[in-house]
Motif scaffolding. Structure first.
Motif, short mmCIF file in Angstrom:
data_model
loop_
_atom_site.label_atom_id
_atom_site.label_comp_id
_atom_site.label_asym_id
_atom_site.label_seq_id
_atom_site.Cartn_x
_atom_site.Cartn_y
_atom_site.Cartn_z
N ASP A 1 56.39 44.45 39.23
CA ASP A 1 56.42 43.53 37.76
C ASP A 1 55.36 42.61 37.67
O ASP A 1 55.21 42.11 36.91
N LYS A 2 54.51 42.48 38.85
CA LYS A 2 53.42 41.25 38.56
C LYS A 2 52.05 42.06 38.51
O LYS A 2 50.88 41.07 38.63
N LYS A 3 51.94 43.14 38.84
CA LYS A 3 50.72 43.56 38.56
C LYS A 3 49.70 43.66 37.45
O LYS A 3 48.53 43.60 37.65
N ILE A 4 50.38 43.64 36.17
CA ILE A 4 49.57 43.40 35.14
C ILE A 4 49.01 42.11 35.25
O ILE A 4 47.80 41.94 34.63
N ILE A 5 49.62 41.10 35.65
CA ILE A 5 49.17 39.56 36.00
C ILE A 5 48.12 39.73 36.67
O ILE A 5 46.93 39.10 36.63
N TYR A 6 48.15 40.45 37.74
CA TYR A 6 47.05 40.56 38.79
C TYR A 6 46.05 41.21 38.40
O TYR A 6 44.77 40.56 38.61
N LEU A 7 46.08 42.20 37.51
CA LEU A 7 45.01 42.82 36.69
C LEU A 7 44.12 41.82 35.93
O LEU A 7 42.77 41.71 36.03
N ASP A 8 44.80 41.04 35.28
CA ASP A 8 44.17 39.69 34.32
C ASP A 8 43.35 38.74 35.18
O ASP A 8 42.48 38.65 34.96
N ALA A 9 43.96 38.74 36.49
CA ALA A 9 43.14 37.66 37.27
C ALA A 9 41.75 38.33 37.80
O ALA A 9 40.81 37.77 38.06
N MET A 10 41.86 39.53 38.24
CA MET A 10 40.68 40.47 38.36
C MET A 10 39.60 40.64 37.62
O MET A 10 38.65 40.57 37.95
N LYS A 11 40.03 40.19 36.35
CA LYS A 11 39.02 40.09 35.21
C LYS A 11 37.99 38.78 35.50
O LYS A 11 37.01 39.11 35.37
N HIS A 12 38.55 37.88 35.82
CA HIS A 12 38.11 36.65 36.03
C HIS A 12 37.19 36.88 37.51
O HIS A 12 35.83 36.39 37.46
N GLU A 13 37.84 37.37 38.51
CA GLU A 13 37.03 37.53 39.52
C GLU A 13 35.88 38.45 39.91
O GLU A 13 34.91 38.15 40.27
N PHE A 14 36.01 39.59 39.03
CA PHE A 14 35.15 40.44 38.53
C PHE A 14 33.73 39.80 38.51
O PHE A 14 32.63 40.18 38.73
N LYS A 15 33.64 38.79 37.47
CA LYS A 15 32.24 38.08 36.94
C LYS A 15 31.97 37.11 37.82
O LYS A 15 31.07 36.63 37.57
N LYS A 16 32.75 36.62 38.87
CA LYS A 16 32.23 35.76 39.62
C LYS A 16 30.82 35.89 40.56
O LYS A 16 30.20 35.40 40.72
N ASP A 17 31.18 37.16 41.21
CA ASP A 17 29.92 37.47 42.24
C ASP A 17 29.91 39.05 42.39
O ASP A 17 30.94 39.73 42.24
N PRO A 18 28.37 39.45 42.09
CA PRO A 18 28.33 40.96 42.22
C PRO A 18 28.92 41.34 43.56
O PRO A 18 29.42 42.73 43.66
N LYS A 19 29.13 40.69 44.61
CA LYS A 19 29.70 41.26 46.06
C LYS A 19 31.21 41.46 45.66
O LYS A 19 31.97 42.13 46.53
#
Length: 338
Positions: free
Chosen positions: A266-284
């Motif tokens: 029930d919280k995976k969509i929230i996790y997906l939103d967080a991943m959008k931010h982390e994706f931009k942080k660093d190419p690694k």
């Protein structure tokens, strides 16, 4: 005649009040220096002479009107108002003159003693940098503990300020001042009270900021953010701040993957939103975050077809993906029409 009688009575009353005021000023010799009392006496005498001059002029004018048979009817109220307005204006001018000369203490005395305006007196003392004196006026005359505490703080009389802030229940401010005087034990005690209040109100991010920035306890800050994520108390912001506080990229990647494994459906969509931010942080971080995003989208697409739009955030330069998303949406629309 009514106005003439009023002026005569006012002058008599003025002389009595002037004598009482002089006695009061002289009585201050017991708790003030000789020259301070003399200065107060000089100021009062100067003002009294101006008032007396105004009264004499009004009396002369009234006598002139009576002798010439003039019978204009303004009434004694008009004369009374006129006198007090002129006196008040003189006091205001005197206070402004002292302020222009940067003599804030004298200006404050005019406001408080002659105009009976303690608020402006206190504010004038504060503007002049006489914070302790201003604090006393705020506290004793105006019963204003907030402004008094702020003035004691400006005067660096921290213990007096702390006592007032405790009365006002401003716990974070108390902690700040204990920290200034290097009383870490007491500062952390009050900061912890603030954290507890935030947690009880489900304000986990604010609580974590107290731990991190004021108590210098980054591990406790992370615990409280993780608690907020797990208990669904402002979950997205707690997760986002939790990741933001991990500065080593390898450790961050590990935490992203580890926390994802514990994330309920029930919280995976929230996790997906967080991943959008982390994706931009660093190419690694892009491979790990993209793989997690693909997994969540695959799981959720059957019940949430619009989730396919999220693919573009993890493939910003891939035009093929954008076309595939468009074809998928078109195909879904045709299926529903049929």
């Amino acid at each position: 005649m009514n106005r003439q009688k009023f002026i005569d009575k006012f002058m008599a009353a003025f002389f009595i009040l002037a004598i009482l005021k002089i006695i009061g000023i002289l009585a201050q010799l017991f708790h003030q220096s000789f020259w301070e009392v003399i200065w107060t006496l000089v100021v009062f005498a100067f003002v009294a002479i101006m008032i007396f001059a105004v009264l004499l002029r009004l009396e002369k004018k009234e006598k002139g009107q009576n002798s010439s048979g003039g019978k204009s009817r303004g009434g004694s109220v008009y004369v009374e108002t006129s006198i007090f307005d002129k006196i008040r204006n003189k006091y205001e001018e005197l206070a402004e003159k002292y302020i222009a000369e940067k003599d804030y203490k004298k200006a404050a005395k005019v406001y408080m003693n002659l105009l009976q305006d303690h608020y402006r007196g206190a504010r004038t003392l504060e503007d002049g940098g006489f914070y302790t004196e201003a604090a006393v006026v705020y506290l004793k005359k105006l019963k204003n503990r907030t402004d008094a505490a702020a003035c004691y703080e400006k005067a660096k009389q921290y213990k007096k300020a702390i006592d007032l802030y405790k009365e006002l229940e401003q716990k974070e401010k108390v902690g700040d001042l204990y920290r200034i005087i290097n009383d870490i034990k007491n500062s952390n005690t009050y900061y912890q009270m603030v954290v507890d209040d935030y947690v009880s109100n489900s304000q986990m991010v604010k609580g974590s900021l107290i731990y991190r920035k004021k108590m210098e306890m980054p591990e406790e800050a992370q615990k409280i953010l993780l608690k907020g994520w797990e208990e669904n108390k402002d979950a997205f912001n707690c997760l986002n701040n939790y990741f933001a506080n991990i500065f080593d990229v390898k450790q961050l990647e590990h935490s992203i993957q580890e926390l994802y494994q514990k994330t309920p459906e029930d919280k995976k969509i929230i996790y997906l939103d967080a991943m959008k931010h982390e994706f931009k942080k660093d190419p690694k971080l892009q491979t790990a975050t993209r793989n997690i995003a693909y997994e969540i989208i695959t799981e959720k697409v059957a019940g949430h077809s619009e989730i396919v739009n999220e693919l573009k955030h993890f493939n910003p330069d891939d035009e093929v993906i954008l076309k595939d998303i468009s074809r998928y949406k078109t195909g879904r629309n045709k299926m529903f029409r049929n």
